[in-house]
Design an enzyme around this catalytic site. Structure first.
Site, short mmCIF file in Angstrom:
data_model
loop_
_atom_site.label_atom_id
_atom_site.label_comp_id
_atom_site.label_asym_id
_atom_site.label_seq_id
_atom_site.Cartn_x
_atom_site.Cartn_y
_atom_site.Cartn_z
N ARG A 1 0.97 -1.21 0.00
CA ARG A 1 0.08 0.01 0.04
C ARG A 1 0.84 1.31 -0.11
NH1 ARG A 1 -3.97 1.64 5.15
NH2 ARG A 1 -4.29 3.70 4.27
N ASN B 1 2.95 2.34 14.80
CA ASN B 1 1.98 1.26 14.35
C ASN B 1 2.09 1.06 12.84
OD1 ASN B 1 0.80 3.70 14.09
ND2 ASN B 1 -1.39 2.75 14.37
N TYR B 2 2.66 2.24 12.13
CA TYR B 2 2.66 2.14 10.38
C TYR B 2 4.01 2.82 10.07
CZ TYR B 2 -2.20 0.29 10.17
OH TYR B 2 -3.35 -0.26 10.09
N THR C 1 10.68 5.08 17.78
CA THR C 1 11.66 4.38 18.13
C THR C 1 11.44 2.82 17.73
OG1 THR C 1 12.35 5.82 19.85
CG2 THR C 1 12.81 3.41 20.28
N GLY D 1 0.85 14.92 20.73
CA GLY D 1 0.24 16.02 19.52
C GLY D 1 -0.01 17.36 20.37
N GLU E 1 -2.05 13.99 12.66
CA GLU E 1 -3.15 12.92 13.05
C GLU E 1 -2.96 12.41 14.35
OE1 GLU E 1 -2.73 11.25 8.44
OE2 GLU E 1 -1.26 10.33 10.06
N ARG F 1 -4.57 0.70 16.17
CA ARG F 1 -4.82 1.42 15.02
C ARG F 1 -5.58 2.47 15.35
NH1 ARG F 1 -7.93 -2.41 13.90
NH2 ARG F 1 -9.18 -1.04 12.45
N CYS F 2 -5.09 3.86 15.03
CA CYS F 2 -5.82 5.05 15.19
C CYS F 2 -7.28 4.85 14.75
CB CYS F 2 -5.24 6.09 14.50
SG CYS F 2 -5.33 6.13 12.92
N ARG G 1 -8.49 4.50 6.90
CA ARG G 1 -7.72 5.71 6.41
C ARG G 1 -7.96 5.69 4.99
NH1 ARG G 1 -2.63 8.21 5.58
NH2 ARG G 1 -2.21 9.70 6.97
#
Ligand code: NAP
Length: 482
Positions: free
Chosen positions: A107, A158-159, A184, A239, A254, A287-288, A443
């Site tokens: 992807r 996570n991605y 990290t 954030g 995000e 996952r968000c 997403r």
């Protein structure tokens, strides 16, 4: 064999094999090891990188767009060429299942290509003064889109490939330079990605990767006077922290999601329960866009829970993700596992019912389904980044909307119904970035706008939207003689 110890030093040159390698056969359970944590760059190295970035960016923005897009296409081809290797790395480094890891790599390659193609359509415009009262054709503006300069890009664990690509590709193709801080956990995968961009032809000084823990170098980076923009994906807490410090520069954030799903009685219960299972538990709920709580009427929830339990058992096999049959791996760290377990236990102590799961073995947490949860419980009030989903029973849809809108998050929400008109009407009342009708939050596709409101983000992403966010209009106004 797990990777490690690996301690990349700057300048980082991860080794990419010429031919793709087959995934390494797993022998021991996966446990991320501290020795994989990369070195921390010094503040003076960050200064050097930003100085070099500014110098290089002035040249790079003059390279014709068509040449910049060719570099991106080459990077995408390299990713596909090394898909096996990169997939294996992701599985070993962050514990994704084979399917999830492979999907992330492919992807990402598609996303790079799409960014390159869409960048060719990025246009300025020409405006005449005559459209505004009091002006005429003697005043006209030539409006170019120009890069913002040096962009700090910070990605989450996570991605580490996909959400790095979502920042690096648009920044580079539009003529910016980047100071990239990988997560990290996930840094080894991110570093391989940056190596691919370099080998594809991104010139020195345009993509500068600085490793180290966010808590050590993060402040220095985001408050640096040489930074023109910050693009960040990560938790709402980090954030918020960054946003209070950056000063007057563009931000593209995000952040956390704590996504609800409203299940209306007329929905297709089979399809809905499957979407909830995948939405809640894929990549162990890290996952968000994971579904974190489900809202419905009493009878709907009574019917839904056993179906979700059954499908979870059928669909997920928990265990070492290097074994292809296992499709649910560990959570990212001991600290994360302890926090998730603590929230489940606290929910139980305070009256919630564990319908399924709830147990932890090291970094592995069973897919957990909770009933009788109250909105004030931590497990659902703040984003629980693990495989936990809570169910709520309501007497009216209005009460469901109130619960969702009172949340400090606003990424996505799902509505399951067979009445699309009712779904659209209800979507308009829900205060989130996007609403999905009859699907779990997600997403993609990546050219759709993707955004979070409230604590879930700042600005809009999605291929064209990100390209626009990383450039600004620059009007040059011509004042012609009468
Ligand atoms: P995180 O702890 O907030 O970290 C995200 C990134 O920020 C990492 O690179 C981290 O570095 C860095 N960082 C930490 N403290 C910093 C500071 N003070 N200044 C600057 N950078 C700092 O998030 P995570 O655990 O990696 O990722 C999970 C979170 O990301 C979840 O909340 C999830 O919902 C969110 N997320 C959102 C989206 C979305 O599209 N909305 C997508 C994916 C993930 P270190 O790794 O070195 O700490």
């Amino acid at each position: 064999m797990p990777i490690g110890p690996v301690r990349p030093v700057r300048p980082v040159r991860p080794v990419i094999p010429v031919k793709p390698t087959a995934p390494v056969a797993p022998t021991v359970p996966i446990v991320p090891v501290k020795s994989m944590v990369p070195i921390t760059v010094s503040f003076s190295e960050i200064d050097d990188a930003i100085r070099e970035a500014h110098l290089a960016q002035k040249e790079w923005m003059r390279v014709p767009m068509i040449k910049r897009t060719k570099v991106l296409h080459l990077a995408a081809d390299w990713m596909r060429e090394h898909e096996h290797y990169l997939t294996t790395l992701l599985i070993k480094e962050i514990g994704k299942s084979q399917e999830e890891a492979k999907d992330e790599i492919l992807r990402s390659a598609d996303m790079i290509d799409y960014f390159a193609n869409e960048a060719l359509n990025l246009k300025g415009e020409e405006l005449s003064g005559e459209a505004f009262p009091g002006y005429d054709q003697t005043k006209m503006a030539i409006i170019e889109r120009v890069p913002v300069g040096v962009i700090v890009a910070i990605a989450p664990f996570n991605y580490p490939v996909n959400l790095s690509v979502a920042k690096l590709a648009p920044a580079i193709v539009t003529g910016n330079a980047v100071l990239f801080k990988p997560p990290t956990w996930g840094s080894i995968s991110s570093l391989h990605l940056t190596e691919i961009f370099h080998r594809a032809g991104v010139p020195d000084g345009i993509l500068n990767t600085v490793t180290g823990s966010g808590s050590t170098i993060g402040d220095y980076i985001v408050t640096h006077k040489g930074v023109d923009m910050v693009t960040f994906t990560g938790s709402s807490a980090v954030g918020q922290l960054i946003a209070t410090k950056t000063g007057m520069i563009p931000l593209l954030f995000e952040c956390g999601g704590n996504n609800p799903a409203i299940v209306l009685p007329d929905c297709d219960m089979e399809a809905t329960s499957m979407e909830i299972v995948k939405g809640a538990f894929s990549y162990s709920g890290q996952r968000c866009t994971a579904i974190k709580y489900v809202l419905g009427f009493e009878q709907t929830i009574d019917k839904l829970i056993p179906m979700v339990v059954k499908k979870t058992k059928e669909h997920f096999k928990i265990g070492d993700p290097r074994i292809p049959e296992n499709n649910m791996g560990p959570v990212i760290s001991e600290e994360a596992a302890e926090e998730i377990e603590k929230r489940i236990i606290m929910a139980k102590v305070n009256g919630a019912k564990i319908v399924m799961g709830g147990k932890r073995a090291g970094l592995y947490i069973e897919p957990t389904i909770l009933d009788n949860v109250r909105p004030s419980m931590e497990v659902v009030r703040i984003e629980t980044f693990g495989p936990v989903v809570s169910f709520f029973r309501f007497k009216s849809v209005e009460e469901m909307v109130i619960m969702i809108n009172q949340s400090t998050y606003g990424l996505q929400a799902s509505i399951f119904t067979n009445d699309e008109g009712a779904g659209i009407a209800l979507s308009k009342k829900i205060e989130v970035g996007s609403v999905q009708i009859n699907s779990k939050p997600q997403r993609g596709p990546d050219h759709f706008p993707f955004l979070g409101i409230k604590g879930s983000g700042v600005g809009v992403q999605g291929i064209r939207y990100t390209l626009e966010a990383m450039t600004r209009p620059k009007p040059i106004v011509l004042n012609k003689p009468h």
